[in-house]
Design an enzyme around this catalytic site. Structure first.
Site, PDB file in Angstrom:
ATOM      1  N   GLY B  64       0.788  -1.227   0.000  1.00 10.74           N
ATOM      2  CA  GLY B  64       0.000   0.000   0.000  1.00 10.74           C
ATOM      3  C   GLY B  64       0.816   1.271   0.000  1.00 10.74           C
ATOM      4  O   GLY B  64       1.927   1.320  -0.506  1.00 10.74           O
ATOM      5  N   SER B  65       0.236   2.291   0.587  1.00 10.46           N
ATOM      6  CA  SER B  65       0.734   3.660   0.517  1.00 10.46           C
ATOM      7  C   SER B  65       2.133   3.810   1.109  1.00 10.46           C
ATOM      8  O   SER B  65       2.542   3.074   2.012  1.00 10.46           O
ATOM      9  CB  SER B  65      -0.231   4.557   1.273  1.00 10.46           C
ATOM     10  OG  SER B  65       0.390   5.755   1.653  1.00 10.46           O
ATOM     11  N   SER B  66       2.841   4.829   0.624  1.00 11.81           N
ATOM     12  CA  SER B  66       4.164   5.148   1.178  1.00 11.81           C
ATOM     13  C   SER B  66       4.048   5.859   2.528  1.00 11.81           C
ATOM     14  O   SER B  66       5.052   6.195   3.128  1.00 11.81           O
ATOM     15  CB  SER B  66       4.962   5.991   0.190  1.00 11.81           C
ATOM     16  OG  SER B  66       4.262   7.158  -0.154  1.00 11.81           O
ATOM     17  N   GLY B  67       2.822   6.047   3.008  1.00 15.91           N
ATOM     18  CA  GLY B  67       2.630   6.510   4.378  1.00 15.91           C
ATOM     19  C   GLY B  67       2.816   5.390   5.402  1.00 15.91           C
ATOM     20  O   GLY B  67       2.498   5.555   6.573  1.00 15.91           O
ATOM     21  N   TRP B  68       3.337   4.235   4.971  1.00 15.31           N
ATOM     22  CA  TRP B  68       3.499   3.065   5.856  1.00 15.31           C
ATOM     23  C   TRP B  68       4.307   3.418   7.103  1.00 15.31           C
ATOM     24  O   TRP B  68       3.879   3.207   8.230  1.00 15.31           O
ATOM     25  CB  TRP B  68       4.218   1.941   5.087  1.00 15.31           C
ATOM     26  CG  TRP B  68       3.830   0.566   5.504  1.00 15.31           C
ATOM     27  CD1 TRP B  68       2.850  -0.201   4.937  1.00 15.31           C
ATOM     28  CD2 TRP B  68       4.398  -0.223   6.566  1.00 15.31           C
ATOM     29  NE1 TRP B  68       2.780  -1.399   5.578  1.00 15.31           N
ATOM     30  CE2 TRP B  68       3.711  -1.452   6.580  1.00 15.31           C
ATOM     31  CE3 TRP B  68       5.402  -0.018   7.508  1.00 15.31           C
ATOM     32  CZ2 TRP B  68       3.992  -2.471   7.485  1.00 15.31           C
ATOM     33  CZ3 TRP B  68       5.695  -1.023   8.415  1.00 15.31           C
ATOM     34  CH2 TRP B  68       5.001  -2.232   8.401  1.00 15.31           C
TER      35      TRP B  68
END
Lengths: 418, 138
Positions: B64-68
């Site tokens: 998923g997102s690079s906000g991991w």
């Protein structure tokens, strides 16, 4: 740099990059002069942190350098761009943003621009002037942008996070690992396509289906007979990176490292051959729409990833002369710079006269904001349909842009797979 | 009581122990977890609604997102992070996420931890040595 001779922030940044590089198993760092990341503190948790811990230096130290100690933030060394945020200051009322949060945002923007970071405030920096070239070493965040610049432009970036992007901005370095290396960029899965891909929605269905299967591997698409445009590839990548973790793909005859199937795979053999036909397209559509059942649509959200000016033009052609239903809402999201162009072209007026809003800087998933009382949304983005039910606990219909505009005008979902 | 040893490679050093929480689904950070409670919120995830707070999280990897990383970073600050992380697939999301979570983390195992460890087993992790000791639940 690591020893602190260039200041405490550089030392902290290098310490983080070294810990991160060692975790990856990277042998060294590589220079980068193109970084996209997030520094602002507009989401609720970070707003609280900034308020309690002493402002933006504290936020940068903690969330961009992983430093317990607050260090003064230096100017950036690498060309750096800011990604999307949690609010749009021009639509604070619609988004339900308190005035003090807008004030905090303005102070944050002042901080970020003084660092030398470009206030692009978008998930699509490649729409507003940051268009890396083939082979350029970058350090970008934002999954939909990472997959776009790796695959469509041939630039080289890993999926960076907030902390590593911050450290790269002020040092101009990133771990030399993963997509920076030739060997890592070859295809793994062959995907044969034998159903027509007509519109942006079809490309989203394909991306969602592929991401679900290949996860974070590298699909190579064959059978694409008509070259897709920017909007289609933008949606395809956003979809593939949300259902899986795809950070790179090849389309034979279209993308720059895939003139032939052989070039796309290099020394590798495909680990799997996949087939995308009419049945797979139907299955993807059913999966995305599985959480939606009420046909009364309270909210239509367009612009995930942020709309290009071409997409705003298309939405306006569908909307002009019609009115958004009294019990529904239409919000369209785009980068700040493109909103200026839309103002100039008269598109903002068309959208507002219909009863909708053209917003920038954020989206509903980032801001966690929807029109008051929203239970059911309709979106033309697979990525947004994937995230909204999880993040906001609402239902989300996915369909074409035309179906979404119809839903905004009638207040009802009447979409379906053709 | 059966004890099993696994050997892997250090991602983040330090020692921790706790009850295992095992999933074969990859985990999303941003939009996949609630950092305030450490709860998995992705509607299609097999652990949706469960919290990894204080657990030894055993999973294939990140998606998923690079906000991991920032979500797991927030989970550390709210005291909701896992006690340790054991995973198979190395990516930048999980490497950075593990580094900023600052919980011991190990990858590159001699045996697949998803085959060996079950939810409820007691797991001791020595991140620096890359050694994981699994005590099977009775």
């Amino acid at each position: 740099m690591l020893e602190g001779r260039e200041g405490p922030a550089i030392a902290r940044a290098m310490d983080l990059l070294v810990r991160y590089g060692e975790a990856l198993g990277a042998e060294r760092l590589v220079d980068t002069n193109n970084v996209c990341g997030t520094i602002g503190a507009t989401t609720p948790l970070l707003r609280d942190f900034a308020a309690k811990r002493g402002g933006f230096d504290a936020v940068f130290s903690e969330f961009n350098l992983d430093s317990d100690e607050v260090v003064p933030t230096p100017k950036v060394r690498a060309y750096s761009c800011h990604l999307q945020l949690g609010i749009d200051p021009l639509h604070a009322e619609q988004l339900g943003t308190a005035p003090e949060v807008v004030t905090l945002l303005r102070r944050g923007e002042d901080f970020v621009s003084k660092m030398g970071v470009q206030l692009m405030n978008t998930c699509t920096p490649y729409l507003v002037g940051n268009i890396p070239v083939k082979g350029e070493h970058c350090a970008w965040m934002e999954s939909s942008a990472i997959i776009y610049i790796n695959s469509v432009l041939g630039a080289r970036t890993n999926a960076e996070g907030r902390e590593s992007a911050g450290a790269s901005m002020i040092t101009g370095k990133t771990p030399y690992w993963g997509y920076h290396l030739d060997d890592y960029r070859y295809g793994t899965h062959l995907v044969e396509i034998d159903t027509p891909l007509e519109d942006i929605a079809d490309w989203g269905l394909l991306g969602y289906w592929i991401g679900d299967i290949v996860q974070d591997r590298i699909p190579v698409l064959t059978g694409v007979t008509r070259a897709p445009n920017l909007g289609k590839l933008k949606h395809f990548g956003a979809a593939a990176s949300s259902s899986g973790g795809v950070e790179m793909y090849h389309i034979v005859g279209v993308t720059p490292e895939a003139r032939t199937v052989e070039e796309a795979f290099g020394p590798r053999k495909p680990v799997e051959r996949l087939h995308f036909g009419a049945a797979e397209r139907r299955a993807a559509y059913a999966t995305i729409n599985a959480m939606a059942h009420d046909t009364k649509v309270d909210y239509v959200m367009l612009g995930c990833p942020h709309y290009s000016i071409e997409q705003i033009w298309e939405a306006c052609r569908l909307l002009e002369g019609r009115k958004v239903h009294a019990e529904s809402n239409l919000w369209i999201f785009t980068p700040r710079a493109i909103r200026h162009l839309a103002d100039q072209n008269g598109y903002t007026r068309i959208i507002e006269e219909a009863g909708g809003f053209l917003m920038s800087d954020t989206c509903s998933a980032m801001s966690r904001a929807t029109p008051k009382g929203t239970r059911v949304a309709a979106v033309d983005s697979v990525k947004q349909a994937h995230y909204l039910p999880s993040i906001l606990g609402i239902q989300a219909w996915f369909g074409t842009t035309a179906e979404c505009i119809d839903a905004a005008v009638t207040g009802r979902w009447s979409g379906g797979l053709r | 009581m059966t004890t099993i040893m696994l050997r892997g490679r250090k991602v983040v050093g330090g020692k921790a122990e706790g009850e295992a929480m095992v999933t074969r689904d990859r985990i999303s950070g941003w939009g996949g977890i609630d950092a305030r409670t450490g709860t998995i919120i992705e509607t299609r995830h097999e652990l949706c609604g469960q919290s990894f707070k204080g657990k030894v999280l055993v999973f294939p990897g990140a998606k998923g997102s690079s906000g991991w990383s920032s979500q797991f970073h927030l989970a550390r600050l709210t005291g909701s992070a896992p006690a340790a992380m054991l995973f198979n697939e190395m990516t930048t999301k999980i490497a950075l996420g593990a580094v900023v979570t600052r919980a011991p983390a190990v990858t590159g195992f001699d045996r697949d931890p998803l085959e060996v460890i079950e939810t409820g087993d007691w797991v001791r992790v020595d991140g620096d040595q890359g050694i994981v000791e699994v005590t099977k639940k009775a």
